[in-house]
Every structure is written in C-alpha cells, then in structure tokens.
Design an enzyme around this catalytic site. Structure first.
Site: not given
Ligand code: NAD
Length: 420
Positions: A109
């Site tokens: 990561k």
């Molecule tokens: P992103 O940046 O696209 O979106 C994050 C979202 O969470 C946004 O809508 C943001 O406003 C919201 N957010 C942030 N802080 C917050 C809070 N305190 N309360 C409520 N909402 C909040 O990120 P993403 O890529 O969608 O990732 C989201 C989660 O999924 C993370 O935990 C990431 O590690 C996990 N994840 C992502 C992927 C991927 O392919 N992008 C894969 C596996 C896991």
C-alpha cells in the site's frame, strides 16, 4: 505485538485480527513473526509547486508487506490522515486479500498525507508525478504494482504510468493498474470493486432467502467503490435508501435516485447541498434500519460505540477495515448480522487489477463481459472457500477468510525456506 515504526491504532487492529487467525490455526510463534511484519517500506518527502508559485512539501509512504508469492500489489491513498502505520495495516490486509483470491501477489500500500480536495487538478498532477518519481527505485512491473485507493483515481494512475514510462524510455502500462482503458486500463476495472461488493451482497441475500426486490441498502461513502456498489445494487432491484459522503448523509425511504446522485457528485466533487433525500449525519446513517449496510469510506467507522445500534441483517464491508476489533466482538456476540469481511467483499478491485496486469503483460485485451464473468467466478470460488473454512475451523466469516490467507502465505514461506 512488537514495538515497530508501524505502531498505530489501525496497525494494532490488523495485528489483532491476524492473531485471531493465527491462534485458530495454531501457528508457532516464529511463523507468526515471519508472516505478520511488513518486509520493507519507503518514506519520501514530496516538494511540489503550488499554482501560486509557493513550494509545499508533503510526506509519502509505500509499504511492501511480503515478497514470497510474487510482486506486491496495492493502492495509493491520498488523505490528510495517512501515516505509515495505516499504510502498513492496509498493506497487510492486501496480503490476506490476494492470498484468499489466489492471486500471485504479496500485499502493498502507498499513501500521501494530503487532503486532495484542497489541491487543484494541476497540483494533483504534480504531486502524483513526484510521488511516482520518488518510488521508481522501489517499484516495478515484477516488483510492486500500484493502483487507485481513496483520493486517487484512473487519472492519477495515468499520470503515474506516464512518469514511470518517461524514465524508462518506453511505455510500461503494467507498472500501475486502474488506468483509463485508453492507456491500457482494463475494461471494468473502475467499476470492479463496487461490482464485486454488489455481487457478494447478492450471494449473501440468496443465502438468507431474501429476494433482491425486498432488500434495502444503506451506503456510507459515495466515491468509486460506494457509488458503483449502489448503482449495481439498484440495477439488481435492491432499494438504496440512504447514501453519504464526507459532507453528510441523505435518506429517502422511497429509494434514492442513485444515477442522479452519481451525476451530481461528478459535477460538484461531492454530494454537498444535494437535495435527493432528507439530510442526516453519517452516525445516524449507520444506525438506519436496512437489509444491507455498506461502509465504503474509511476504516474503524463501526466501533464499540455504535456496533450495538446497527439495524442491518448483512454488513458488506466495502471499505478496508471498517469494523474495529471491539465492534467485531460485539457483532459476533449479537449473532444477528452476517458479515461479508472486507478481504472478500472488496476483493473485486484487486482481482480485476490482476486481470489488467495480465492484459498489459500479454498486450492482449479482454471484453467487459469476459472481465465480469471471470470476476464473478473468482469471487464465488473465494466465497465457497471461506464457507468451507468457517465450517472446518468453527469460526466466523472474518477469521475464516483471514485464516485462509494467512495459512497460504505461511505455507509458501515454509516451502521457500530461509535464505541463507
Ligand atoms: P474515494 O476517494 O473514491 O471515495 C471515498 C468516499 O468516502 C468519498 O465519497 C468521501 O467523501 C467519503 N468519505 C471520506 N471520509 C468520510 C467520512 N469521514 N464519512 C463518510 N464518508 C467519507 O475512495 P474509494 O476508492 O471509493 O475507496 C473507499 C474505500 O474502499 C477505502 O476504504 C478503500 O481502501 C476501499 N477500497 C477501494 C478499492 C478501489 O478499487 N478503489 C478497492 C478495495 C478497497
């Protein structure tokens, strides 16, 4: 747990989960130590020029958890709270996730301590390129392959791929995954994590004999993962009754217009001032009565304070580490919530990242239909393996899923032996 430079609440949480899996597997202490701690890390200082001419310096990290089963693989997070302990925990979770899915990768990561909403697109480009430049000695298509995570997206990956390729003197698309298809990204990668969350949710609803059109879903976090999970569930006939992002939550018992919310968020960079539901706080949203609760934002949002208040039947962990260990114990004791653990629920992202890497290495590209069909097959295989492990070890889904990952990594380390 040793006192390491990774010491932090999130790293302690990941270690606690590991210990539960290691206990149930009765792993000897030396195997635990060798399997648990990250192999190596890099911390970098990232000076960039702001649009107003001033120079600002950011801190960045990359942790490679283990190198036993192939290159390492994992996303890059841009968030103001990123620290080395959180990055190490996320790298460790990637390890178990890749091993559970049967991918030839160790976990990794990366992260930069920055609030991306405070930077202009041009500043974000300079920061992304600077981060990749500093990482060049530490990564490679057969060493460590990055992908998007919170705060980063396909555009970020395109900049990073371009920066790496310019140094090499030729195009090297396999250095990152999650790129736009125009520059070697896989069809379906952007949607893959949310698609996988929706697919795992559908399977859990089938297991519980709940028809899709009688189920409701609440989604916390409306970025890449949360918005796609909501869209696919909506398409499957599930009624999405609440969504949220960092600016707040919106509740509509008649059903959220998910497509309108996606369009609004794309235009405005958040859901702030959206009028598609009754406003509520993120805390209130987590406690709404629903069939499926999908935390898709940050880790540790479900804790001892709110675990008792959850009113869902299924907890589909789209985010990494959304449930802390105290909450996990409370949920297990309650016994009325089925947890789809993060390492299974959000593994669609890394599975399609693997497909993208394969396509880049072979220079041969798949259709979206092929991608999703293969993805569903791999998710179903992992799910069946977790169910079998749950029965064999008489444990809960999270410990079963982690134990599968941990035992595969420990077995590979044993077979490779110690050098010298
Ligand atoms: P992103 O940046 O696209 O979106 C994050 C979202 O969470 C946004 O809508 C943001 O406003 C919201 N957010 C942030 N802080 C917050 C809070 N305190 N309360 C409520 N909402 C909040 O990120 P993403 O890529 O969608 O990732 C989201 C989660 O999924 C993370 O935990 C990431 O590690 C996990 N994840 C992502 C992927 C991927 O392919 N992008 C894969 C596996 C896991």
């Amino acid at each position: 747990m040793r006192d390491t430079l990774y010491k932090s609440d999130v790293f302690a949480m990941a270690c606690g989960q590991f210990e539960q899996a290691a206990d149930i597997l009765e792993l000897p202490q030396d195997v635990r130590e060798r399997t648990l701690y990250p192999k190596r890390c890099l911390a970098v200082t990232l000076p960039i020029r702001r649009d107003n001419g001033a120079v600002e310096v950011f801190e960045g990290f990359r942790v490679q958890h283990h190198l036993t089963m192939g290159p390492t693989k994992g996303g890059v997070r841009f968030h103001q709270d990123v620290n080395i302990g959180e990055v190490a925990a996320l790298a460790m979770w990637m390890t178990w996730k890749c091993a559970l899915a049967g991918l030839p990768y160790g976990g990794a990561k990366g992260g930069v301590t920055v609030d991306p909403s405070k930077l202009s697109p041009a500043e974000l480009e300079r920061l992304s390129r600077r981060y990749m430049t500093e990482m060049i000695p530490f990564v490679g298509t057969h060493v460590d392959v990055m992908a998007p995570d919170m705060g980063t997206n396909p555009q970020t990956m395109a900049w990073m791929m371009d920066t790496y390729s310019i140094q090499l003197g030729h195009s090297e698309p396999a250095i990152v995954t999650g790129k736009p298809p125009e520059v070697g990204g896989s069809l379906g990668r952007k949607e893959a994590t949310g698609y996988g969350v929706a697919h795992c949710t559908r399977r859990a609803l089938e297991d519980a004999s709940i028809p899709l059109n009688q189920a409701t879903a609440v989604v916390q976090g409306f970025g890449n993962v949360g918005s796609h999970a909501a869209l696919y569930l909506h398409q499957m006939g599930v009624k999405v009754i609440a969504i949220s992002d960092v600016t707040g939550g919106w509740h509509n018992p008649a059903g959220i217009d998910v497509r309108a919310a996606v369009d609004y968020a794309a235009r405005n960079r958040s859901l702030k001032n959206w009028n598609g539901g009754d406003p509520m706080s993120n805390d209130e949203l987590l406690a709404l009565e629903c069939t499926v609760l999908i935390p898709a934002a940050l880790e540790r949002v479900i804790n001892a304070g709110n675990a008792g208040k959850l009113r869902c039947k299924i907890l589909a962990e789209a985010a990494n580490g959304p449930t802390n260990n105290d909450a996990d114990a409370l949920i297990n004791a309650r016994g009325d919530i089925t947890v789809i653990p993060d390492v299974l629920c959000n593994s669609g992202g890394v599975i399609v990242s693997y497909f993208e890497w394969l396509q880049n290495l072979q220079n041969a590209y798949w259709t979206e239909r092929e991608v999703f069909a293969k993805l569903e097959g791999m998710l179903d295989k992992s799910r069946m393996a977790v169910l079998a492990q749950q029965k064999r070890l008489r444990t809960n889904p999270r410990t079963a899923a982690l134990a599968l990952g941990v035992e595969r990594v420990a077995a590979a380390k044993k077979l490779r032996g110690l050098f010298p």
